[in-house]
Write a protein that holds these residues in place. Structure first.
Motif, PDB file in Angstrom:
ATOM      1  N   TYR A   1      11.415  20.457  72.294  1.00  0.00           N
ATOM      2  CA  TYR A   1      11.454  21.788  71.384  1.00  0.00           C
ATOM      3  C   TYR A   1      10.883  22.664  71.731  1.00  0.00           C
ATOM      4  CZ  TYR A   1      12.386  17.592  69.028  1.00  0.00           C
ATOM      5  OH  TYR A   1      13.920  16.324  67.727  1.00  0.00           O
ATOM      6  N   GLN A   2      10.412  23.421  71.682  1.00  0.00           N
ATOM      7  CA  GLN A   2       9.033  24.438  72.053  1.00  0.00           C
ATOM      8  C   GLN A   2       8.098  24.317  71.320  1.00  0.00           C
ATOM      9  OE1 GLN A   2      10.197  29.248  72.343  1.00  0.00           O
ATOM     10  NE2 GLN A   2       9.692  28.660  74.116  1.00  0.00           N
ATOM     11  N   GLY A   3       7.864  24.614  69.804  1.00  0.00           N
ATOM     12  CA  GLY A   3       7.147  24.556  68.580  1.00  0.00           C
ATOM     13  C   GLY A   3       6.173  25.679  68.540  1.00  0.00           C
ATOM     14  N   LEU A   4       5.085  25.852  68.639  1.00  0.00           N
ATOM     15  CA  LEU A   4       4.794  26.484  68.267  1.00  0.00           C
ATOM     16  C   LEU A   4       3.324  26.860  69.606  1.00  0.00           C
ATOM     17  CD1 LEU A   4       3.289  28.687  65.736  1.00  0.00           C
ATOM     18  CD2 LEU A   4       1.016  26.474  65.168  1.00  0.00           C
ATOM     19  N   ALA A   5       3.045  28.130  70.032  1.00  0.00           N
ATOM     20  CA  ALA A   5       2.655  28.745  70.563  1.00  0.00           C
ATOM     21  C   ALA A   5       1.603  28.470  70.964  1.00  0.00           C
ATOM     22  CB  ALA A   5       3.439  30.252  71.905  1.00  0.00           C
ATOM     23  N   HIS A   6       0.287  27.819  71.932  1.00  0.00           N
ATOM     24  CA  HIS A   6      -0.744  28.175  71.504  1.00  0.00           C
ATOM     25  C   HIS A   6      -1.610  29.540  71.617  1.00  0.00           C
ATOM     26  CE1 HIS A   6      -4.747  28.470  74.128  1.00  0.00           C
ATOM     27  NE2 HIS A   6      -5.154  27.209  73.476  1.00  0.00           N
ATOM     28  N   GLY A   7      -0.827  30.589  71.641  1.00  0.00           N
ATOM     29  CA  GLY A   7      -1.214  31.744  71.720  1.00  0.00           C
ATOM     30  C   GLY A   7      -1.735  32.306  70.083  1.00  0.00           C
ATOM     31  N   GLU A   8      -0.702  31.206  69.277  1.00  0.00           N
ATOM     32  CA  GLU A   8       0.055  31.659  68.031  1.00  0.00           C
ATOM     33  C   GLU A   8      -1.738  31.003  66.965  1.00  0.00           C
ATOM     34  OE1 GLU A   8       1.372  34.307  66.602  1.00  0.00           O
ATOM     35  OE2 GLU A   8       2.495  34.340  68.886  1.00  0.00           O
ATOM     36  N   LEU A   9      -2.581  30.623  67.489  1.00  0.00           N
ATOM     37  CA  LEU A   9      -3.412  29.741  67.312  1.00  0.00           C
ATOM     38  C   LEU A   9      -4.703  30.773  67.162  1.00  0.00           C
ATOM     39  CD1 LEU A   9      -2.716  26.018  68.913  1.00  0.00           C
ATOM     40  CD2 LEU A   9      -1.896  26.630  67.035  1.00  0.00           C
ATOM     41  N   ASP A  10      -5.581  30.191  65.771  1.00  0.00           N
ATOM     42  CA  ASP A  10      -6.796  31.010  66.128  1.00  0.00           C
ATOM     43  C   ASP A  10      -7.941  29.865  66.220  1.00  0.00           C
ATOM     44  OD1 ASP A  10      -8.001  28.945  64.143  1.00  0.00           O
ATOM     45  OD2 ASP A  10      -7.376  29.869  62.435  1.00  0.00           O
ATOM     46  N   ALA A  11      -8.842  30.152  66.315  1.00  0.00           N
ATOM     47  CA  ALA A  11     -10.005  29.561  67.479  1.00  0.00           C
ATOM     48  C   ALA A  11     -10.509  27.979  67.682  1.00  0.00           C
ATOM     49  CB  ALA A  11     -11.432  30.053  67.113  1.00  0.00           C
TER      50      ALA A  11
ATOM     51  N   PRO B   1       0.609   9.620  57.956  1.00  0.00           N
ATOM     52  CA  PRO B   1       1.026   8.270  59.160  1.00  0.00           C
ATOM     53  C   PRO B   1       1.825   7.567  58.423  1.00  0.00           C
ATOM     54  CG  PRO B   1      -2.053   9.174  59.031  1.00  0.00           C
ATOM     55  CD  PRO B   1      -0.957  10.505  58.186  1.00  0.00           C
ATOM     56  N   GLY B   2       2.128   6.507  58.765  1.00  0.00           N
ATOM     57  CA  GLY B   2       2.368   5.808  57.718  1.00  0.00           C
ATOM     58  C   GLY B   2       4.622   5.468  58.946  1.00  0.00           C
ATOM     59  N   GLN B   3       5.298   6.737  59.064  1.00  0.00           N
ATOM     60  CA  GLN B   3       6.256   6.951  59.029  1.00  0.00           C
ATOM     61  C   GLN B   3       6.431   7.493  60.099  1.00  0.00           C
ATOM     62  OE1 GLN B   3       8.453   8.067  55.522  1.00  0.00           O
ATOM     63  NE2 GLN B   3       6.170   8.449  54.534  1.00  0.00           N
ATOM     64  N   GLY B   4       7.491   7.683  60.697  1.00  0.00           N
ATOM     65  CA  GLY B   4       7.926   7.962  62.055  1.00  0.00           C
ATOM     66  C   GLY B   4       7.513   9.773  62.240  1.00  0.00           C
ATOM     67  N   HIS B   5       6.740   9.275  63.592  1.00  0.00           N
ATOM     68  CA  HIS B   5       6.557  11.044  64.088  1.00  0.00           C
ATOM     69  C   HIS B   5       6.720  11.466  65.529  1.00  0.00           C
ATOM     70  CE1 HIS B   5       2.985   8.417  63.146  1.00  0.00           C
ATOM     71  NE2 HIS B   5       2.266   8.957  64.234  1.00  0.00           N
ATOM     72  N   TYR B   6       6.254  12.488  65.468  1.00  0.00           N
ATOM     73  CA  TYR B   6       6.545  12.673  67.300  1.00  0.00           C
ATOM     74  C   TYR B   6       5.911  14.080  67.630  1.00  0.00           C
ATOM     75  CZ  TYR B   6       8.714  14.710  71.584  1.00  0.00           C
ATOM     76  OH  TYR B   6       9.316  15.405  72.355  1.00  0.00           O
ATOM     77  N   TYR B   7       5.355  14.164  68.175  1.00  0.00           N
ATOM     78  CA  TYR B   7       4.502  15.530  68.931  1.00  0.00           C
ATOM     79  C   TYR B   7       5.120  16.088  70.890  1.00  0.00           C
ATOM     80  CZ  TYR B   7       0.015  14.031  69.765  1.00  0.00           C
ATOM     81  OH  TYR B   7      -0.476  13.149  70.554  1.00  0.00           O
ATOM     82  N   SER B   8       5.291  16.860  71.163  1.00  0.00           N
ATOM     83  CA  SER B   8       4.708  17.251  72.248  1.00  0.00           C
ATOM     84  C   SER B   8       4.201  18.327  72.641  1.00  0.00           C
ATOM     85  CB  SER B   8       6.218  18.024  72.927  1.00  0.00           C
ATOM     86  OG  SER B   8       6.867  18.711  72.156  1.00  0.00           O
ATOM     87  N   ILE B   9       3.511  18.287  73.975  1.00  0.00           N
ATOM     88  CA  ILE B   9       2.798  19.884  74.237  1.00  0.00           C
ATOM     89  C   ILE B   9       3.114  20.152  75.788  1.00  0.00           C
ATOM     90  CG2 ILE B   9       0.388  20.248  75.419  1.00  0.00           C
ATOM     91  CD1 ILE B   9      -0.648  18.308  73.027  1.00  0.00           C
ATOM     92  N   THR B  10       3.757  21.467  76.043  1.00  0.00           N
ATOM     93  CA  THR B  10       4.506  21.635  76.589  1.00  0.00           C
ATOM     94  C   THR B  10       4.171  22.724  77.297  1.00  0.00           C
ATOM     95  OG1 THR B  10       6.398  22.120  75.692  1.00  0.00           O
ATOM     96  CG2 THR B  10       6.216  20.153  76.409  1.00  0.00           C
ATOM     97  N   GLY B  11       3.538  23.191  78.595  1.00  0.00           N
ATOM     98  CA  GLY B  11       3.654  24.686  79.607  1.00  0.00           C
ATOM     99  C   GLY B  11       4.245  24.076  80.871  1.00  0.00           C
ATOM    100  N   PRO B  12       4.276  25.345  81.735  1.00  0.00           N
ATOM    101  CA  PRO B  12       5.073  26.056  82.980  1.00  0.00           C
ATOM    102  C   PRO B  12       4.410  24.411  83.835  1.00  0.00           C
ATOM    103  CG  PRO B  12       3.901  27.798  82.133  1.00  0.00           C
ATOM    104  CD  PRO B  12       3.643  26.669  81.344  1.00  0.00           C
ATOM    105  N   THR B  13       3.796  23.846  83.699  1.00  0.00           N
ATOM    106  CA  THR B  13       3.427  22.434  84.766  1.00  0.00           C
ATOM    107  C   THR B  13       2.989  21.840  84.391  1.00  0.00           C
ATOM    108  OG1 THR B  13       1.560  23.151  84.791  1.00  0.00           O
ATOM    109  CG2 THR B  13       2.239  23.702  86.355  1.00  0.00           C
TER     110      THR B  13
END
Length: 327
Positions: free
Chosen positions: A215-225, A272-284
């Protein structure tokens, strides 16, 4: 410095082995199964850790020390401890926790292997593989590649017995939830890509990671500090497993290609306690976390370098310079 120290540690390991052990641990660098790996249970090519003497173990520990940070080594030992707990062999847990593998059942499930000749001037590699642990270190000229790298644990949390309450790879889970919960509603709508988590990491144990499956998801550039700070801490859980020079180079590569090009995607339960997943993706860079199996108490995590798994970029540069062929 690290390259030469790694070369020396590998040479010392090989010099300490019997002919029979050497035959099991070594293979040509271009062996047909060079890029075959798995994090599932079962035998691997190589020499079982349980067959090593104390001296031989010390050389493997030195290789780990040169490749992994202190936390990376702690996590690796914890994975072995979790394996013992899973197999209900509590008497072996202290040995696993201190890194002692001699004669232990857990040591029979993990294998060390050396590809190529650490004493020569060509590319070579060493591997430590077993259930829920895969470290691949490739040395080409004056550089080191550290991926594919897999850390997992079953259980993620011990819920019964004398070790009840102990957690493994806890920060990978906690920081993932912390980042998710720090998002504003509009950001969460973008970050949460599915109400159902996949049943495993999507890149599995493929020789070449296919980032297009993620998945793509939310871009780092859309995050605040504040959100970016949590993101950096989460990213650091993966990169921080490597020893300083390797981790620093990875950070530099990610930064050079643009932090704003990184994306965070979430699937499954938001608590927590139920199935969950995340990814971090970038060019490299690609990292995946999945906790869905065994009633969401079974973690799989992977770090892949989309350019340099198995030292691919390093090898391309090596051969472009017309250096000798691998034997």
């Amino acid at each position: 410095m690290v390259v030469e120290q790694t070369r020396e540690a590998a040479r010392n390991l090989l010099a300490s082995l019997s002919p029979e052990q050497l035959a099991r641990i070594t293979a040509p660098f271009d062996t047909p199964d060079h890029q075959e790996w798995t994090y599932l249970p079962g035998d691997r090519p190589g020499l079982p850790l349980a067959t090593l003497s104390a001296e031989q173990e010390s050389h493997v520990h030195r290789l780990l020390e040169l490749a992994c940070s202190e936390r990376g080594r702690t996590d690796a030992r914890a994975i072995l401890a979790a394996e013992v707990i899973l197999r209900e062999l509590p008497d072996s847990v202290p040995a696993a926790e201190t890194g002692g593998w001699q004669g232990t059942t857990v040591g029979e499930r993990y294998f060390v292997r050396v590809l190529g000749d650490p004493a020569g001037d060509g590319p070579w590699a060493w591997r430590l593989n077993g259930h829920h642990l895969a470290l691949h270190v490739t040395v080409v000229d004056g550089a080191i590649a550290f991926t594919p790298q897999f850390f997992g644990s079953n259980p993620a949390e011990v819920r019964t017995g004398p070790y009840a309450g102990r957690r493994f790879l806890a920060a990978e889970q906690d920081l993932g939830f912390q980042l998710l919960h720090a998002l504003e509603p509009g950001q969460r709508e973008i970050a949460i890509v599915s109400p159902t988590a996949p049943d495993d990491i999507l890149t599995r144990h493929d020789p070449v990671a296919d980032a297009s499956r993620l998945y793509q998801g939310l871009a780092h550039g859309e995050l605040d500090a504040e959100q970016r700070q949590i993101f950096s801490l989460l990213l650091g859980q993966y990169i921080g497993r490597a020893t300083g020079p390797i981790g620093l180079q990875t950070w530099q590569d990610i930064t050079e290609h643009g932090l704003d090009r990184l994306h965070f995607a979430w699937a499954g339960a938001t608590e927590p306690g139920q199935g969950h997943y995340y990814s971090i993706t970038g060019p490299t860079f690609l990292a995946e976390y999945d906790n869905t199996q065994t009633d969401a108490n079974h973690i799989h995590t992977v770090w892949r370098d989309l350019r340099n798994d198995w030292g691919t970029d390093l090898l391309a540069a090596h051969y472009a310079m017309g250096r000798h062929q691998v034997g």
